[in-house]
Design a protein around this motif. Structure first.
Motif, PDB file in Angstrom:
ATOM      1  N   ASP A  73      21.846  28.421   3.638  1.00  0.00           N
ATOM      2  CA  ASP A  73      21.867  28.936   4.550  1.00  0.00           C
ATOM      3  C   ASP A  73      23.473  29.272   5.017  1.00  0.00           C
ATOM      4  OD1 ASP A  73      19.165  28.819   5.715  1.00  0.00           O
ATOM      5  OD2 ASP A  73      19.880  26.765   7.183  1.00  0.00           O
ATOM      6  N   TYR A 114      16.438  36.092   0.038  1.00  0.00           N
ATOM      7  CA  TYR A 114      16.056  35.625   1.323  1.00  0.00           C
ATOM      8  C   TYR A 114      14.610  36.993   2.043  1.00  0.00           C
ATOM      9  CZ  TYR A 114      20.098  32.879   1.234  1.00  0.00           C
ATOM     10  OH  TYR A 114      21.228  31.908   0.469  1.00  0.00           O
ATOM     11  N   ARG A 125      16.358  38.161   8.221  1.00  0.00           N
ATOM     12  CA  ARG A 125      15.953  37.137   9.784  1.00  0.00           C
ATOM     13  C   ARG A 125      15.141  38.151  10.276  1.00  0.00           C
ATOM     14  NH1 ARG A 125      20.062  33.212  10.307  1.00  0.00           N
ATOM     15  NH2 ARG A 125      19.370  31.706   9.489  1.00  0.00           N
TER      16      ARG A 125
END
Length: 415
Positions: free
Chosen positions: A68, A262, A364
């Motif tokens: 992260d 990711y 995201r």
């Protein structure tokens, strides 16, 4: 002329340095490339002479343990202007980045590199912007000192903002971790840290002006020459694709250093499965082996260099790394950037989007619909392709590595 390149032990950084190192060699200069021993194979495979210095670091272990960290605000160097960042954030960014990144990359090679510089006496040191050990070597040798960027100069711009904010703080708050660290590493050799050590006497930048920030030292623009390591033009690349070809490439560093991608390659392939495109997933062997059944319009390949694949593509989906970004730019290919916030990824991605040559999303925020819709736009509408061609033309108008050699020769003469 003796030229010492100093690089972090990252493949993509070495690949970016190679064309200028080749040009210097072809011009008759003596070139060496210094880094930790772990980088020796990458350097020599590029046809360059390696100087292994110091010992290998363990930063990649830490990267994998803290995946992260690419999205920590302290890792987002795109936030470098006063409207976007305040004193508390920048103070924290340097307080963490210096001991846990800059020092880890550099400390293990400073002493050995200094000894080499004292003995070999380079006339010019060309360094990675984060290879501060190269700044020490340049000062020891009395050499001209040049940074070679693999990004927009967010490091220089952040430093300028930091110094402005630092001057406004009460005396008790004034701390400068970067300068204090480099001063401590320089003092055994009889000097301290100054701003020239941090930014060099010149900066070689391979980003065209429409995508770049002003550099922190006089700029030497240089056209990006794509080099992605071992390259073969495979037989299937020799025929023009029958449908728009879309490359999916998430780079090597996330998998090798951070333990995984990711965004999901299978999800991207599924999102495009019903579209009239040919999807080529250019992967590492381990990434390819992990894939399940592929959609009918997709193929997965490994050992394909992007500079051999992208000239045949109508669009590319990638992770925001500079090698992928600049290779697509050099070939005039519209880009869909699905990235983290690390380094200057956000800044470059948004600059590309403003130019109309692609789109940027934080990983995201990625959905199948967004991928599908943007790939359709990039491959069917004339705007993105035209904007990508304009960026290519802007990049091609920049001086070649051979022309930059002449600038380095002049710099060495006055240093």
């Amino acid at each position: 002329m003796r030229v010492l390149f100093v690089t972090l032990s990252e493949k993509s950084h070495i690949y970016l340095m190679a064309p200028l190192a080749w040009a210097l060699t072809a011009a008759g200069h003596d070139v060496r490339v210094a880094s930790q021993p772990m980088a020796t194979d990458t350097i020599t495979r590029a046809g360059l002479t390696a100087v292994p210095v110091g010992s290998d670091h363990g930063i990649h272990h830490d990267m994998a343990a803290y995946r992260d960290s690419q999205d920590y605000r302290t890792a987002n160097w795109s936030r470098c202007e006063r409207p976007d960042v305040d004193w508390a954030e920048l103070k924290e960014r340097y307080a963490l980045s210096v001991p846990y990144a800059f020092a880890v990359y550099n400390d293990s090679m400073i002493d050995d590199l200094a000894a080499f510089a004292q003995g070999w006496r380079p006339d010019v040191v060309v360094r990675d912007p984060l290879a501060y050990a190269g700044a020490v070597a340049a000062r020891i040798a009395g050499a001209a000192h040049v940074r070679l960027m693999w990004c927009a100069d967010v490091w220089g711009r952040t430093r300028q903002t930091y110094l402005e904010l630092l001057a406004e703080q009460p005396e008790s708050e004034r701390t400068d971790p970067l300068a204090e660290w480099l001063a401590a590493r320089s003092e055994p050799f009889g000097f301290s840290c100054d701003e020239e050590m941090l930014h060099g006497q010149a900066t070689v930048s391979t980003l065209p002006a429409s995508l770049a920030l002003p550099t922190a030292s006089p700029e030497l623009p240089m056209r990006h020459i794509p080099y992605n390591g071992r390259a073969v033009v495979w037989d299937w690349l020799r025929e023009a694709p029958k449908r728009p070809r879309v490359c999916v490439s998430l780079g090597a560093s996330n998998t090798e250093d951070y333990g995984g991608d990711y965004v999901s390659v299978p999800q991207i392939l599924d999102a495009l499965a019903d579209d009239d495109v040919e999807v080529v997933a250019a992967l590492l062997p381990a990434q390819r082996e992990a894939l399940g059944t592929l959609p009918g319009n997709a193929r997965a390949v490994d050992s394909v260099a992007l500079h051999t694949l992208l000239p045949t593509c109508s669009a590319v989906i990638h992770h925001g790394g500079y090698g992928s970004f600049a290779t697509a730019m050099a070939h005039g290919v519209p880009q869909l950037v699905l990235s983290t916030l690390v380094s200057d990824h956000e800044l470059r991605g948004r600059a590309l989007q403003r130019q109309g040559a692609g789109a940027y999303f934080h990983h995201r925020d990625v959905t199948a619909d967004k991928v599908r819709d943007h790939v359709r736009r990039l491959t069917t509408e004339p705007g993105p392709a035209g904007a990508a061609r304009r960026l290519r033309a802007e990049a091609e108008a920049m001086p070649s590595p051979g022309e930059v050699v002449t600038s380095l020769e002049r710099l060495a003469e006055v240093s």
